[in-house]
Design an enzyme around this catalytic site. Structure first.
Site, short mmCIF file in Angstrom:
data_model
loop_
_atom_site.label_atom_id
_atom_site.label_comp_id
_atom_site.label_asym_id
_atom_site.label_seq_id
_atom_site.Cartn_x
_atom_site.Cartn_y
_atom_site.Cartn_z
CG ASP A 8 16.10 -75.29 82.47
OD1 ASP A 8 16.35 -75.35 81.24
OD2 ASP A 8 14.94 -75.35 82.92
CB CYS A 65 14.64 -72.54 80.49
SG CYS A 65 13.22 -71.45 80.31
CB THR A 67 9.01 -72.12 77.73
OG1 THR A 67 9.39 -71.66 79.04
CG2 THR A 67 8.21 -73.41 77.83
N GLY A 68 11.94 -70.67 77.59
CA GLY A 68 12.52 -69.33 77.70
C GLY A 68 11.79 -68.48 78.71
CG HIS A 98 11.22 -49.52 69.70
ND1 HIS A 98 9.94 -49.57 69.19
CD2 HIS A 98 11.97 -48.89 68.73
CE1 HIS A 98 9.90 -49.00 67.99
NE2 HIS A 98 11.12 -48.60 67.69
CG HIS A 133 12.29 -45.84 71.96
ND1 HIS A 133 11.01 -46.33 71.86
CD2 HIS A 133 12.71 -45.60 70.69
CE1 HIS A 133 10.67 -46.41 70.58
NE2 HIS A 133 11.67 -45.97 69.84
C1 RB5 Z 1 11.84 -77.55 82.70
O1 RB5 Z 1 11.11 -78.72 82.50
C2 RB5 Z 1 11.05 -76.35 82.20
O2 RB5 Z 1 10.00 -76.10 83.07
C3 RB5 Z 1 11.94 -75.15 82.05
O3 RB5 Z 1 12.98 -75.44 81.18
C4 RB5 Z 1 11.28 -73.89 81.52
O4 RB5 Z 1 10.58 -74.16 80.35
C5 RB5 Z 1 10.51 -73.11 82.48
O5 RB5 Z 1 10.01 -72.02 82.18
#
Ligand code: RB5
Length: 147
Positions: A8, A65, A67-68, A98, A133
């Protein structure tokens, strides 16, 4: 190896760094967007990349994104996907060994580009160990069929 990528607006810069590494190191990339820093909804893009891995169009997937977390949760909703959110090299190695993860998620706002590249390389080169696994993964994936 063909890699599906998606991000994103919060992951665009890191996705492009990882994409550049992949393309200059013999990997083929299919980039499902987003392509600009305009605000967007990560499921629209992470979902497309995950479907490409699930249907075999791509071998593996890498999603980014802020945070991922959003892209990893989205990818894991797609049947057949085991997407690992990794912000350290040890986890990246272990999730291949694993969990036989077929997608990797990272957060641009969490780690720097140098570490992200090391994580990507460890994950790409990591080998699944199989053996004990197999049954654990089979049990994990069996939840997909439940209501
Ligand atoms: C976007 O602001 C943010 O929410 C997105 O990139 C992500 O971190 C969501 O999990």
């Amino acid at each position: 190896m063909k890699i599906a990528m998606a991000c994103d607006h919060g992951g665009l810069r890191l996705k492009n760094v990882l994409k550049n590494y992949l393309e200059t190191n013999g990997y083929t990339v299919e980039d499902f967007g987003t392509y600009t820093e305009d605000s967007c909804d990560y499921p629209d893009f992470a979902g497309k990349a995950a479907k490409a891995v699930a249907n075999g169009t791509c071998d593996r997937g890498v999603v980014v994104c802020g945070t991922g977390i959003g892209v990893s949760i989205t990818a894991n909703k797609v049947k057949g996907i085991r997407c690992a959110l990794c912000h350290d090299v040890y986890s990246a190695k272990m999730t291949r060994a694993h969990n036989d993860s077929n997608m990797l998620a990272m957060g641009q706002r969490v780690i720097g580009e140098g570490l992200a590249l090391e994580i990507l390389i460890a994950w790409l080169e990591g080998e699944y160990e199989g053996g004990r696994h197999d049954q654990r993964i089979a049990k994990m994936m069996a939840y997909e069929g439940e209501e």
